[in-house]
Design an enzyme around this catalytic site. Structure first.
Site, PDB file in Angstrom:
ATOM      1  N   HIS A 172      37.790  46.197  50.891  1.00 28.63           N
ATOM      2  CA  HIS A 172      38.967  45.769  51.664  1.00 28.63           C
ATOM      3  C   HIS A 172      38.733  44.370  52.241  1.00 28.63           C
ATOM      4  O   HIS A 172      39.599  43.488  52.140  1.00 28.63           O
ATOM      5  CB  HIS A 172      39.234  46.785  52.773  1.00 28.63           C
ATOM      6  CG  HIS A 172      40.341  46.408  53.702  1.00 28.63           C
ATOM      7  ND1 HIS A 172      41.601  46.953  53.618  1.00 28.63           N
ATOM      8  CD2 HIS A 172      40.384  45.530  54.745  1.00 28.63           C
ATOM      9  CE1 HIS A 172      42.368  46.435  54.561  1.00 28.63           C
ATOM     10  NE2 HIS A 172      41.650  45.569  55.270  1.00 28.63           N
ATOM     11  N   GLU A 173      37.573  44.159  52.835  1.00 36.36           N
ATOM     12  CA  GLU A 173      37.278  42.850  53.428  1.00 36.36           C
ATOM     13  C   GLU A 173      37.083  41.782  52.349  1.00 36.36           C
ATOM     14  O   GLU A 173      37.456  40.620  52.538  1.00 36.36           O
ATOM     15  CB  GLU A 173      36.040  42.942  54.323  1.00 36.36           C
ATOM     16  CG  GLU A 173      36.226  43.841  55.539  1.00 36.36           C
ATOM     17  CD  GLU A 173      37.405  43.403  56.409  1.00 36.36           C
ATOM     18  OE1 GLU A 173      37.631  42.193  56.539  1.00 36.36           O
ATOM     19  OE2 GLU A 173      38.100  44.286  56.948  1.00 36.36           O
ATOM     20  N   HIS A 176      40.346  40.229  51.435  1.00 37.14           N
ATOM     21  CA  HIS A 176      40.770  39.149  52.327  1.00 37.14           C
ATOM     22  C   HIS A 176      40.071  37.837  51.967  1.00 37.14           C
ATOM     23  O   HIS A 176      40.674  36.770  52.007  1.00 37.14           O
ATOM     24  CB  HIS A 176      40.465  39.521  53.777  1.00 37.14           C
ATOM     25  CG  HIS A 176      41.330  40.609  54.334  1.00 37.14           C
ATOM     26  ND1 HIS A 176      42.700  40.625  54.168  1.00 37.14           N
ATOM     27  CD2 HIS A 176      41.028  41.717  55.071  1.00 37.14           C
ATOM     28  CE1 HIS A 176      43.200  41.690  54.783  1.00 37.14           C
ATOM     29  NE2 HIS A 176      42.215  42.371  55.317  1.00 37.14           N
ATOM     30  N   GLU A 261      47.434  44.105  55.316  1.00 33.99           N
ATOM     31  CA  GLU A 261      46.445  45.176  55.326  1.00 33.99           C
ATOM     32  C   GLU A 261      46.727  46.194  54.227  1.00 33.99           C
ATOM     33  O   GLU A 261      45.801  46.707  53.582  1.00 33.99           O
ATOM     34  CB  GLU A 261      46.447  45.864  56.697  1.00 33.99           C
ATOM     35  CG  GLU A 261      45.947  44.990  57.831  1.00 33.99           C
ATOM     36  CD  GLU A 261      44.543  44.471  57.583  1.00 33.99           C
ATOM     37  OE1 GLU A 261      43.687  45.244  57.131  1.00 33.99           O
ATOM     38  OE2 GLU A 261      44.307  43.272  57.844  1.00 33.99           O
TER      39      GLU A 261
END
Length: 636
Positions: A172-173, A176, A261
């Site tokens: 997930h990070e 980004h 998100e």
């Protein structure tokens, strides 16, 4: 949406954010300037002869100007504090660096996951930090660009998540990082600091008016007022005035973070094929709603940076920085069907067939199995195999302060051992005897590393190299150039490695051009790169011409300006000059260029290692990480 579209979308969001911020602050300052007149008129209406409006430009200017100064000062101070990227933020919130050579089992698991994902995505591994005193499960990524990126996790992530769950959080990070979200987040954090400057000043004044400490004689906790309590009325006024700034800050955070998100969750599932892992991490956060970050890590201006938030206010739900955990879990449940683990024992061919649109992607990127920005479970499986096959001595050295420079320089050692004594002397004088001694112990290990696995070793070493002082990084880059040129010839692999090393450790000060810059201005360097890609593995002049035409077809607006350059103008010096020129091209031109180069290289339906390394050098120079080759070329 491919990498460049994602980057362009991030830039558009950044522009909209700045405009929204400017409009919101302007409206808020006008409201503050009018507020004294409104209060006086209201007082007159309630306790005086009646409504009496009195306007004073000097009062308006004083109030609005003072508030504007506070906003600007708060934003400027925060921007300066974050100038050094993710590491600066990590230090401010109390996160401790995680040594790349850590032997702690939980830390080693995180390091292995990050290394696997860095290789699979083609993105430099971020520096890792741990909030050791935070038991809540959370994480965040920060930084202006890849070389100063940081990934910060709480101790709760390390201790309470399984490997699959931790992999989901890291993926997930990484999403980004790949999409350029962290650069926007850094700007947003500075803007929020300006909006929150006044209410935080009021809060600090209130805290200063009341003390809590331990009595040195009785060792019992005591509390009481301080002389600064006389400023409590001023503090309450500042808190009241700053309430509007707080609400604006939360609204901006919500506008930027909520949809993003959900997109990062979707990208993480595409990357790992393990929706249950990400869902498990979110489920554990939902099961502990009272666990919150404390101290500097829990500052309101950082809320949009985190992986998740568990506590939501019904009153301020519209301003929440994240979608509800239930909504994220529901979205992940819809993705569970058919998802496969990257660790399953399936053949490469099976994994390829599972990827959508593979035949179309092969036409554009040859042996690359997915779009440049979308690493998949196949790439993650490849990175896990590669790490298992690399000599343990090299992997271990890439994580150490003296070992990482030695690994990078070892990749440039000549194949003929007769050159090694002279090259080791260059290393000794360039970066010091400690690195040279480490390199001597690793020399034999490099001989067993296939060419296709050499560039990923640089990626393993980058987290350590990013922490080098500027003077040491400059010496390393200079020594690398000397080693590569020692035999009076720069090979394609050496060129790709040097360009990547320069970009991460000694980037040139090149400013991006505005998006409306005409593509005609870049026809020359575009032609050079297309020609180089077309000629790298062409059997004859006719084959080179066909490959060049295949790539040039994507530039329908300037076909008359693109010409196949002669071999003498397709050397590495010409390629380097063209890349330096194109680094300032608008994002739309760079997007088409990468696809055109890939088409030129793969027009014969295959991509050699020379072509793959040239494509990787071009993609890296254009700020576009691309996943590694998988398949038969893995062990070439």
């Amino acid at each position: 949406m491919d990498f460049f579209e994602q980057q362009a979308a991030t830039r558009r969001r950044s522009t909209r954010l700045l405009l929204l911020f400017a409009l919101a602050v302007t409206a808020f300052l006008i409201l503050l300037g009018v507020l004294p007149s409104l209060l006086l008129a209201g007082w007159s209406l309630c306790f005086g002869p009646g409504w009496h409006w009195r306007w004073d430009w000097s009062v308006f200017g004083l109030v609005s100007g003072s508030a504007g100064f506070c906003f600007a000062a708060g934003a400027a101070i925060e921007w300066l504090n974050l100038a050094d990227g993710g590491a600066a933020l990590a230090s401010r919130i109390g996160a401790e660096p995680l040594p790349p050579d850590s032997v702690d089992p939980a830390a080693r698991r995180l390091l292995n996951i990050v290394e696997e994902m860095a290789i699979a995505s083609g993105h430099a591994a971020p520096r890792l930090f741990v909030l050791r005193h935070e038991s809540a499960i959370n994480a965040l990524s920060a930084g202006h660009e890849p070389r100063d990126a940081a990934l910060i996790v709480t101790r709760g992530c390390l201790d309470r998540l399984t490997r699959d769950e931790l992999q989901g959080v890291v993926a997930h990070e990484f999403s980004h990082l790949l999409h350029g979200d962290t650069s926007l987040d850094t700007r947003l954090t500075a803007l929020l600091a300006g909006l929150l400057f006044i209410p935080e000043l009021g809060r600090d004044l209130l805290r200063a008016g009341w003390t809590e400490h331990t009595d040195p004689r009785t060792h019992h906790p005591v509390s009481g007022p301080t002389p600064l309590l006389v400023l409590a009325p001023l503090a309450l006024v500042l808190l009241g005035v700053g309430l509007g700034g707080f609400l604006l800050a939360r609204a901006l955070q919500s506008a930027v973070a909520r949809q993003r998100e959900l997109l990062a969750d979707a990208s993480a599932v595409q990357f790992t094929r393990l929706p249950a892992g990400l869902a498990g991490a979110l489920g554990k956060i939902a099961a502990s709603p009272d666990e919150q970050l404390t101290g500097a890590a829990g500052a309101a201006k950082l809320g949009h940076l985190y992986f998740a938030t568990s506590r939501r206010s019904l009153l301020l739900d519209w301003f929440s920085t994240h979608p509800p955990l239930a909504a994220r879990l529901t979205a992940l449940a819809g993705r569970s069907a058919g998802a496969e683990s990257p660790n399953r024992d399936t053949s490469t061919a099976t994994r390829r067939r599972a990827l959508p649109g593979f035949s179309t992607l092969r036409e554009e990127l040859g042996s690359y199995v997915d779009s440049p920005s979308a690493p998949s479970a196949a790439h993650l499986g490849y990175s896990q195999r590669l790490l298992a096959e690399l000599p343990p001595s090299l992997v271990s050295a890439a994580r150490e302060p003296n070992g990482a420079p030695a690994v990078v320089l070892g990749l440039l050692l000549a194949a003929d051992p007769a050159f090694h004594p002279a090259q080791l002397e260059l290393v000794r004088h360039g970066v010091g005897p400690e690195v040279a001694r480490t390199l001597v112990t690793l020399t034999d290990a490099f001989a067993s590393v296939p060419r296709a696995q050499r560039l990923p070793l640089l990626g393993l070493a980058l987290p350590v190299l990013h922490a080098l002082p500027a003077s040491s990084a400059k010496k390393l880059v200079s020594t690398a150039h000397a080693l590569a040129a020692h035999d009076d010839e720069i090979h394609l692999f050496e060129f790709a490695l040097l360009k990547a090393l320069e970009r991460h450790l000694a980037p040139p000060p090149a400013a991006r051009a505005f998006g409306h810059t005409s593509i005609d201005n870049f026809a020359g360097p575009i032609g050079i790169l297309l020609s180089a890609c077309a000629r790298t593995d062409a059997a004859d002049a006719a084959a080179a011409a066909r490959s060049f035409a295949a790539g040039a077809a994507l530039f329908s607006g300037i076909p008359q300006l693109l010409e196949l350059a002669p071999p003498a103008r397709c050397g590495l010096d010409s390629i380097s000059a063209a890349l330096d020129r194109l680094a300032a091209a608008p994002v739309a031109h760079r997007r088409v260029l990468l696809a055109a180069c890939a088409r030129a290289a793969s027009s014969d339906r295959r991509v050699t290692l020379d072509e793959a390394e040239l494509l990787r050098a071009i993609a890296d120079a254009l700020d576009c990480p691309i996943p590694p080759l998988v398949g038969s070329a893995d062990h070439a």
